[in-house]
Scaffold this active site. Structure first.
Site, PDB file in Angstrom:
ATOM      1  N   GLN A 161       0.793  -1.242   0.000  1.00  0.00           N
ATOM      2  CA  GLN A 161       0.000   0.000   0.000  1.00  0.00           C
ATOM      3  C   GLN A 161       0.825   1.290   0.000  1.00  0.00           C
ATOM      4  O   GLN A 161       0.397   2.315  -0.510  1.00  0.00           O
ATOM      5  CB  GLN A 161      -0.902  -0.027   1.243  1.00  0.00           C
ATOM      6  CG  GLN A 161      -1.806   1.165   1.394  1.00  0.00           C
ATOM      7  CD  GLN A 161      -2.740   0.978   2.575  1.00  0.00           C
ATOM      8  OE1 GLN A 161      -3.687   0.203   2.491  1.00  0.00           O
ATOM      9  NE2 GLN A 161      -2.481   1.662   3.661  1.00  0.00           N
ATOM     10  N   GLU A 203      -2.560   9.245  -1.425  1.00  0.00           N
ATOM     11  CA  GLU A 203      -1.821  10.079  -0.478  1.00  0.00           C
ATOM     12  C   GLU A 203      -0.750  10.908  -1.171  1.00  0.00           C
ATOM     13  O   GLU A 203       0.195  11.378  -0.531  1.00  0.00           O
ATOM     14  CB  GLU A 203      -1.218   9.218   0.635  1.00  0.00           C
ATOM     15  CG  GLU A 203      -2.295   8.553   1.483  1.00  0.00           C
ATOM     16  CD  GLU A 203      -1.745   7.864   2.722  1.00  0.00           C
ATOM     17  OE1 GLU A 203      -0.563   8.046   3.050  1.00  0.00           O
ATOM     18  OE2 GLU A 203      -2.518   7.141   3.355  1.00  0.00           O
ATOM     19  N   ASP A 240       4.270   0.172   4.214  1.00  0.00           N
ATOM     20  CA  ASP A 240       3.024  -0.303   4.826  1.00  0.00           C
ATOM     21  C   ASP A 240       2.486  -1.381   3.889  1.00  0.00           C
ATOM     22  O   ASP A 240       2.017  -1.087   2.785  1.00  0.00           O
ATOM     23  CB  ASP A 240       2.012   0.838   4.986  1.00  0.00           C
ATOM     24  CG  ASP A 240       0.737   0.358   5.671  1.00  0.00           C
ATOM     25  OD1 ASP A 240       0.663  -0.844   6.017  1.00  0.00           O
ATOM     26  OD2 ASP A 240      -0.184   1.174   5.851  1.00  0.00           O
ATOM     27  N   GLU A 281       5.036  -2.174   8.116  1.00  0.00           N
ATOM     28  CA  GLU A 281       3.758  -2.065   8.839  1.00  0.00           C
ATOM     29  C   GLU A 281       2.797  -3.151   8.358  1.00  0.00           C
ATOM     30  O   GLU A 281       2.749  -3.440   7.160  1.00  0.00           O
ATOM     31  CB  GLU A 281       3.208  -0.662   8.534  1.00  0.00           C
ATOM     32  CG  GLU A 281       1.935  -0.280   9.242  1.00  0.00           C
ATOM     33  CD  GLU A 281       1.511   1.135   8.811  1.00  0.00           C
ATOM     34  OE1 GLU A 281       2.379   2.015   8.576  1.00  0.00           O
ATOM     35  OE2 GLU A 281       0.292   1.348   8.681  1.00  0.00           O
ATOM     36  N   ASP A 306      -0.657  -1.553  12.675  1.00  0.00           N
ATOM     37  CA  ASP A 306      -1.686  -0.537  12.398  1.00  0.00           C
ATOM     38  C   ASP A 306      -3.037  -1.229  12.563  1.00  0.00           C
ATOM     39  O   ASP A 306      -3.639  -1.213  13.646  1.00  0.00           O
ATOM     40  CB  ASP A 306      -1.472   0.031  10.999  1.00  0.00           C
ATOM     41  CG  ASP A 306      -2.619   0.917  10.535  1.00  0.00           C
ATOM     42  OD1 ASP A 306      -3.415   1.342  11.374  1.00  0.00           O
ATOM     43  OD2 ASP A 306      -2.730   1.187   9.302  1.00  0.00           O
ATOM     44  N   LYS A 330      -3.756   6.358  15.348  1.00  0.00           N
ATOM     45  CA  LYS A 330      -4.693   7.169  14.566  1.00  0.00           C
ATOM     46  C   LYS A 330      -5.903   7.437  15.454  1.00  0.00           C
ATOM     47  O   LYS A 330      -6.582   6.479  15.869  1.00  0.00           O
ATOM     48  CB  LYS A 330      -5.155   6.394  13.333  1.00  0.00           C
ATOM     49  CG  LYS A 330      -4.067   6.028  12.318  1.00  0.00           C
ATOM     50  CD  LYS A 330      -4.616   4.955  11.382  1.00  0.00           C
ATOM     51  CE  LYS A 330      -3.763   4.768  10.132  1.00  0.00           C
ATOM     52  NZ  LYS A 330      -4.176   3.562   9.368  1.00  0.00           N
ATOM     53  N   ARG A 359      -4.761   9.688   7.860  1.00  0.00           N
ATOM     54  CA  ARG A 359      -5.465   8.647   7.116  1.00  0.00           C
ATOM     55  C   ARG A 359      -5.323   8.929   5.623  1.00  0.00           C
ATOM     56  O   ARG A 359      -4.879   9.977   5.207  1.00  0.00           O
ATOM     57  CB  ARG A 359      -6.969   8.607   7.480  1.00  0.00           C
ATOM     58  CG  ARG A 359      -7.300   8.329   8.930  1.00  0.00           C
ATOM     59  CD  ARG A 359      -6.706   7.061   9.496  1.00  0.00           C
ATOM     60  NE  ARG A 359      -7.024   5.816   8.812  1.00  0.00           N
ATOM     61  CZ  ARG A 359      -7.717   4.811   9.344  1.00  0.00           C
ATOM     62  NH1 ARG A 359      -8.209   4.916  10.570  1.00  0.00           N
ATOM     63  NH2 ARG A 359      -7.900   3.686   8.685  1.00  0.00           N
ATOM     64  N   SER A 360      -5.773   7.961   4.810  1.00  0.00           N
ATOM     65  CA  SER A 360      -5.678   8.172   3.364  1.00  0.00           C
ATOM     66  C   SER A 360      -6.700   9.197   2.881  1.00  0.00           C
ATOM     67  O   SER A 360      -6.460   9.913   1.919  1.00  0.00           O
ATOM     68  CB  SER A 360      -5.851   6.849   2.626  1.00  0.00           C
ATOM     69  OG  SER A 360      -7.012   6.181   3.065  1.00  0.00           O
ATOM     70  N   LYS A 381       3.554  10.071  10.081  1.00  0.00           N
ATOM     71  CA  LYS A 381       3.250   9.553   8.740  1.00  0.00           C
ATOM     72  C   LYS A 381       2.008  10.287   8.243  1.00  0.00           C
ATOM     73  O   LYS A 381       0.929  10.123   8.835  1.00  0.00           O
ATOM     74  CB  LYS A 381       2.988   8.046   8.855  1.00  0.00           C
ATOM     75  CG  LYS A 381       2.404   7.383   7.631  1.00  0.00           C
ATOM     76  CD  LYS A 381       2.077   5.913   7.920  1.00  0.00           C
ATOM     77  CE  LYS A 381       1.361   5.292   6.738  1.00  0.00           C
ATOM     78  NZ  LYS A 381       0.888   3.932   6.983  1.00  0.00           N
TER      79      LYS A 381
END
Ligand code: PEP
Ligand code: MG
Length: 418
Positions: A161, A203, A240, A281, A306, A330, A359-360, A381
């Site tokens: 990802q 992102e 990730d 991750e 995560d 998060k 977040r995305s 991040k």
């Protein structure tokens, strides 16, 4: 002490063109603050759940129910109360919302409200939010900066990802960004020369117009070198994997290959040896605790949880020893600032590194830069060094850095015991 005189929510828009919730709170002294909930695309199954409408409108993601819960449930419960701490506010928020943090108002609403309250406490105190979140910081978080997207953030063009770089030798955060931006540009040039520079992922990282994970990693290493930096010395790589996304019928399906859990961990371990990889991750499915233990013991990189930990303090306390080495944090995975902070404390107690993450699906909200600084995270991040919803956060970190007299960044995370 802050007395709340108004709290309201509105529908605003995120970086994927989807609606989300902004909460605005007003105090008796006339101060007003706002915060916006982000949204994930690859969410963990144990995450607190955002309240969205379902149905045909906007792919089911509209937030009219959540807006109604704000006016019908939270407004009557919270307007007029006086709170002296974030904890007290968040407790009132959850009690108003129901016994479950995500129900019935939704973690999107509680996240925005809780963060807006952090900003309000700071304003009332006449300081920046990072200043009320912990002791005076001695370091700034070291950034993970996305160079190429993938997985659920790029229509599953490649399985992995997130391909990020992590400045290792830069002595201050502004130099770290210059180096990362040079790598981003160099990778763009390399892809363009192959006729493969075809836009960005969710992102802001380059679209993964590569045939597989190795080609993506090769291209990034070439970009690091082309930027005049030494891979593994000046610049590392963070991945990730978000492996739950490509786990099907007992196997990890990556391109035309399928792996058992053991084979997949072996593959990741050899990739981590062949490339300058600092952290990995969610290397395996979020429920595969034993495979997480294999990943920790076999990969030379730091293993991050995560979807595995979902910012849940209880889960962080309970996962098996040796199954994870750093926690991604998060706020909207758990629903409030207090609970996310509890997750930080629980992680530190277990000796885990801390990575605060956006977040995305994001907006101009810059709260994560304050949380990462105030909580003394090891890393931050937020995606790439492009697109306003990402640069808003990096730029806020630069302002915080300036206010703190350009503190050094936290030490590079290393494997415990190495
Ligand atoms: C992540 O998985 O770390 C991430 C930022 O993506 P999302 O917000 O889609 O979960
Ligand atoms: Mg992740």
């Amino acid at each position: 002490m802050v007395t709340i005189t108004d709290i309201r929510a509105r529908r605003v828009w995120d970086s994927r063109g989807l609606p989300t919730i902004e909460v605005e709170i007003r105090s008796e002294t006339g101060k007003t603050t706002r915060a916006i909930a982000p949204a994930g695309a690859s969410t963990g199954r144990r995450e607190a759940v955002a309240l969205v409408d379902g149905g045909p409108v906007l792919g089911g993601k509209d937030v009219t129910h959540a807006l109604r819960q704000m006016s019908d449930v939270l407004y009557p419960a919270l307007v007029g109360i006086t709170v002296e701490s974030q904890k007290q506010f968040d407790r009132a928020l959850l009690e108003a919302g129901g016994p479950e943090s995500s129900s019935p108002v939704g973690a999107n609403t509680t996240t925005a409200a809780s963060l807006a309250m952090t900003h309000l406490f700071a304003q009332e105190a006449g300081v920046a939010p990072w200043q009320i979140l912990g002791d005076t910081p001695t370091t700034l978080p070291r950034p993970q900066i996305q160079i190429m997207g993938g997985g659920a953030h790029a229509a599953h063009r490649v399985a992995v990802q997130d391909f990020m770089v992590h400045p290792l030798s830069a002595t201050c955060i502004s130099d770290a960004f210059i180096q990362a931006a040079e790598v981003y540009r160099a990778v763009g040039d390399i892809l363009a020369a192959r006729g493969h520079n075809s836009g960005v992922a969710d992102e802001g990282g380059h679209w993964p117009d590569v045939s597989d994970t190795e080609e993506a990693l090769d291209t990034i290493v070439q970009g690091i070198t082309r930027a005049g930096l030494k891979p593994g010395v000046d610049m590392g790589i963070c991945l990730d994997i978000a492996a739950t996304q490509f786990y099907k019928d007992g196997h990890y399906v990556v391109g035309d290959k399928t792996y058992t859990a053991k084979e997949w961990v072996t593959e990741l371990a050899s990739m981590s040896s062949a490339f300058p990889i600092v952290s990995v991750e969610d290397p395996v499915h979020e429920d595969h605790e034993q495979a997480m233990v294999w990943a920790v013991s076999q990969c030379p990189a730091v293993i991050v949880g995560d979807d595995y930990l979902v910012t849940n303090p209880k889960r962080i306390e309970e996962v098996p020893n040796g199954s994870v080495e750093a926690a991604l944090i998060k706020v909207n995975q758990i629903g409030t600032v207090t609970e996310a902070h509890d997750a930080v404390v629980a992680s530190r107690k277990r000796g885990l590194g801390i990575i605060v993450s956006a977040r995305s699906g994001e907006t101009e909200d810059v709260s994560v830069a304050h949380l990462a600084t105030g909580w003394q995270a090891d890393m931050l991040k937020v995606g790439s060094i492009t697109r306003g919803e990402r640069t808003a956060k990096w730029n806020e970190l630069l302002r915080i850095s300036e206010a703190l007299g350009n503190l050094p960044m936290a030490d590079v995370l290393s494997k415990p015991g190495l």
